[in-house]
Motif scaffolding. Sequence first.
Motif, PDB file in Angstrom:
ATOM      1  N   ASP A  47       0.816  -1.229   0.000  1.00 21.34           N
ATOM      2  CA  ASP A  47       0.000   0.000   0.000  1.00 21.34           C
ATOM      3  C   ASP A  47       0.845   1.274   0.000  1.00 21.34           C
ATOM      4  O   ASP A  47       0.413   2.304  -0.517  1.00 21.34           O
ATOM      5  CB  ASP A  47      -0.925   0.027   1.224  1.00 21.34           C
ATOM      6  N   TYR A  48       2.008   1.233   0.627  1.00 23.16           N
ATOM      7  CA  TYR A  48       2.764   2.482   0.818  1.00 23.16           C
ATOM      8  C   TYR A  48       4.192   2.432   0.259  1.00 23.16           C
ATOM      9  O   TYR A  48       4.936   3.402   0.400  1.00 23.16           O
ATOM     10  CB  TYR A  48       2.777   2.862   2.307  1.00 23.16           C
ATOM     11  N   ASP A  82     -10.922  -1.556  10.085  1.00 25.12           N
ATOM     12  CA  ASP A  82     -10.004  -1.361   8.946  1.00 25.12           C
ATOM     13  C   ASP A  82      -8.604  -1.855   9.262  1.00 25.12           C
ATOM     14  O   ASP A  82      -7.836  -2.195   8.376  1.00 25.12           O
ATOM     15  CB  ASP A  82      -9.834   0.128   8.609  1.00 25.12           C
ATOM     16  N   ILE A  99       7.746   9.974   6.627  1.00 26.92           N
ATOM     17  CA  ILE A  99       8.061  11.321   7.115  1.00 26.92           C
ATOM     18  C   ILE A  99       9.544  11.625   6.959  1.00 26.92           C
ATOM     19  O   ILE A  99       9.933  12.700   6.510  1.00 26.92           O
ATOM     20  CB  ILE A  99       7.636  11.451   8.597  1.00 26.92           C
TER      21      ILE A  99
ATOM     22  N   PHE B  76       0.729  12.613  11.282  1.00 29.57           N
ATOM     23  CA  PHE B  76       0.777  11.968   9.967  1.00 29.57           C
ATOM     24  C   PHE B  76      -0.551  11.295   9.628  1.00 29.57           C
ATOM     25  O   PHE B  76      -1.144  10.616  10.449  1.00 29.57           O
ATOM     26  CB  PHE B  76       1.902  10.925   9.948  1.00 29.57           C
ATOM     27  N   PHE B  78      -2.363   8.666   6.985  1.00 25.26           N
ATOM     28  CA  PHE B  78      -2.143   7.668   5.940  1.00 25.26           C
ATOM     29  C   PHE B  78      -3.038   7.967   4.746  1.00 25.26           C
ATOM     30  O   PHE B  78      -4.189   8.400   4.915  1.00 25.26           O
ATOM     31  CB  PHE B  78      -2.460   6.261   6.458  1.00 25.26           C
ATOM     32  N   GLU B  79      -2.508   7.731   3.559  1.00 26.91           N
ATOM     33  CA  GLU B  79      -3.304   7.846   2.343  1.00 26.91           C
ATOM     34  C   GLU B  79      -3.265   6.518   1.608  1.00 26.91           C
ATOM     35  O   GLU B  79      -2.229   5.860   1.585  1.00 26.91           O
ATOM     36  CB  GLU B  79      -2.761   8.972   1.442  1.00 26.91           C
ATOM     37  N   ASN B  80      -4.363   6.121   1.032  1.00 25.20           N
ATOM     38  CA  ASN B  80      -4.530   4.849   0.311  1.00 25.20           C
ATOM     39  C   ASN B  80      -4.597   3.672   1.278  1.00 25.20           C
ATOM     40  O   ASN B  80      -4.313   3.807   2.462  1.00 25.20           O
ATOM     41  CB  ASN B  80      -3.390   4.575  -0.691  1.00 25.20           C
ATOM     42  N   GLY B  81      -4.923   2.517   0.701  1.00 26.50           N
ATOM     43  CA  GLY B  81      -4.895   1.265   1.463  1.00 26.50           C
ATOM     44  C   GLY B  81      -5.917   1.215   2.589  1.00 26.50           C
ATOM     45  O   GLY B  81      -6.818   2.034   2.679  1.00 26.50           O
ATOM     46  N   ASP B  82      -5.729   0.216   3.460  1.00 30.33           N
ATOM     47  CA  ASP B  82      -6.669  -0.002   4.575  1.00 30.33           C
ATOM     48  C   ASP B  82      -6.686   1.191   5.516  1.00 30.33           C
ATOM     49  O   ASP B  82      -7.665   1.417   6.228  1.00 30.33           O
ATOM     50  CB  ASP B  82      -6.239  -1.186   5.441  1.00 30.33           C
ATOM     51  N   LEU B  83      -5.574   1.894   5.589  1.00 22.37           N
ATOM     52  CA  LEU B  83      -5.399   2.920   6.617  1.00 22.37           C
ATOM     53  C   LEU B  83      -5.812   4.301   6.127  1.00 22.37           C
ATOM     54  O   LEU B  83      -5.683   5.281   6.860  1.00 22.37           O
ATOM     55  CB  LEU B  83      -3.924   2.963   7.037  1.00 22.37           C
ATOM     56  N   ASP B  84      -6.301   4.379   4.903  1.00 24.07           N
ATOM     57  CA  ASP B  84      -6.618   5.662   4.270  1.00 24.07           C
ATOM     58  C   ASP B  84      -7.401   6.575   5.220  1.00 24.07           C
ATOM     59  O   ASP B  84      -8.458   6.200   5.722  1.00 24.07           O
ATOM     60  CB  ASP B  84      -7.431   5.404   2.986  1.00 24.07           C
ATOM     61  N   HIS B  86      -6.651   7.539   8.198  1.00 26.42           N
ATOM     62  CA  HIS B  86      -6.331   7.389   9.621  1.00 26.42           C
ATOM     63  C   HIS B  86      -5.116   8.247   9.977  1.00 26.42           C
ATOM     64  O   HIS B  86      -4.157   8.339   9.227  1.00 26.42           O
ATOM     65  CB  HIS B  86      -6.029   5.934   9.983  1.00 26.42           C
TER      66      HIS B  86
END
Lengths: 315, 315
Positions: A47-48, A82, A99, B76, B78-84, B86
């Motif tokens: 994902d990242y 999630d 970061i 921070f 998160f963008e995309n994925g399961d954590l989008d 958060h």
Amino acid sequence: MQKRIVTIGGGTGTYVVLSALKNFDFDLSAIVSMADDGGSTGRLRDDYGVLPPGDIRRSLIALSATSKPLRKLFDFRFENGDLDGHNFGNLFLSALEKIEGSFHNAVRTASQVLNVKGRVIPVTLSNVRLCAELENGEVVTGETNIDIPRHNSKLKIKKIFLQPAAKSNRDALLAIQKADLIIIGPGDLYTSILPNFLVNGMVKAIKNSRARKIYLCNLMTKNGETNGFSVIEFLGVIENYLGKDVIDYVLVNAKKPGAVRLKRYAEENAELVTLAKDYKEQLNKTAILKVDLLTKSGLIRHDTKKLANKILNLL
Amino acid sequence: MQKRIVTIGGGTGTYVVLSALKNFDFDLSAIVSMADDGGSTGRLRDDYGVLPPGDIRRSLIALSATSKPLRKLFDFRFENGDLDGHNFGNLFLSALEKIEGSFHNAVRTASQVLNVKGRVIPVTLSNVRLCAELENGEVVTGETNIDIPRHNSKLKIKKIFLQPAAKSNRDALLAIQKADLIIIGPGDLYTSILPNFLVNGMVKAIKNSRARKIYLCNLMTKNGETNGFSVIEFLGVIENYLGKDVIDYVLVNAKKPGAVRLKRYAEENAELVTLAKDYKEQLNKTAILKVDLLTKSGLIRHDTKKLANKILNLL
């Protein structure tokens, strides 16, 4: 002066060795495999685009001298929602990598937060995938697909390799160069131990190091990786990658666990690692030390106190 | 002796006030609303039954004296994925709450990690939901449904209340009791400021405190909460909950932002908060201080330096 000890591995085995040694006055460096791509770590990689945090996290916790809640936090796994299955320490390292712009700096900052005694060193900072070629020529891609085999687990692994080739972390080479003692293993042979040797420059550095080299052999075989392996076969595979007579001592557990403890392993096709009677005929310079290293109950693991004792004797 | 300053609020407004004061030699306590249930915070409340971490996180970052990467990590997203979507700091507080078994201890441990100067105090440790009764009798449940209105946003809010009733955090009452100065706001009136007064015991504690009490009025109105509100209307609603003549000073911005800066707010139905010429006739003991508090450019916010200056004058 503090003796310099370097561990090479990843996963639970390295956690046990570091836990055994952390309360002694050693200078500890943990060199950790960077091939993991399963579970929470795999999802974060996908994902990242981050490097695998899981094995690094375990070693950081092992060497952490911070408060218990914070150590527990780093090992906390979310359930439901999630975040189901995600490990908090992994999220910490991955967010920090984003970061800081580098995994190297992320590990450094996490080490400060966790008040880590010693150094946790990713063996490489290259983004790699582990591949295995089986005896029938089939190639399995991805550490987790080797670790939890979807192929016929009776097929032996012919060789493993990294894709693409990996550059070694300079800190790892430096630690090996300065080491008094190098401890390899325990841990999954093909998925936690050997991936370290696949990184360019690592084998040469280990061979050139004046350190005494110990191989801490696994207690149990692992389905799809080391089915039916004896101590000599474990060592043989290590030598295929590292070279003959590089290992000075193999620490082998001589204590048999009870039938009840073995039963749950049998369900996973895992057996006690044995040592054939004629093992000496197959060795040249390497010595095998047979001692009781076993925990008293529960999972079949190395006992940290027994382990520390034996390692101290070899320094 | 250090002057004791208590801020009451939540969200961005409190972040700005704390940022303004953190570099002075004050004893700072931030009392923070616990009504948030939107975004990352709302998902964590729903999935893990935790208390809302979002506003606490913002105040912790404001008062943190730790390294920049760690402060950035706590903010921070998160963008995309399961954590989008958060926020990492939220995950930190929620996982810690699970481990420590209490939000109180989670905030304490997080404060240590972030090297927080002062105290961040949840106004309550009760798990509550904010509800609003509109002028047509309709009841809106959930802070985020009031904050981002799905109902007709032109309907005025008649009153708000917590469900169930909330017990005040003893630390909050103690901080108020010992305070030399209490700063209320700025922040969303019904969703960040007033929820603090709904917690049992808070109004009484504020009234009984010998501290000077300042209300830092918002610069802009907010759609669905304070459409068309003047300073006197903001103060009037505060007084509905806190009582008449409790506030000693209202700090009001006197500087007009340019048309370009106002334009993007107009798109969200937000207008500059005005002060009618006859405002003095409507006040008894409370004094209004009109001063330039505005940032020079960008978002229409309180300038931290100007704010700090004025607050110092009132101590």
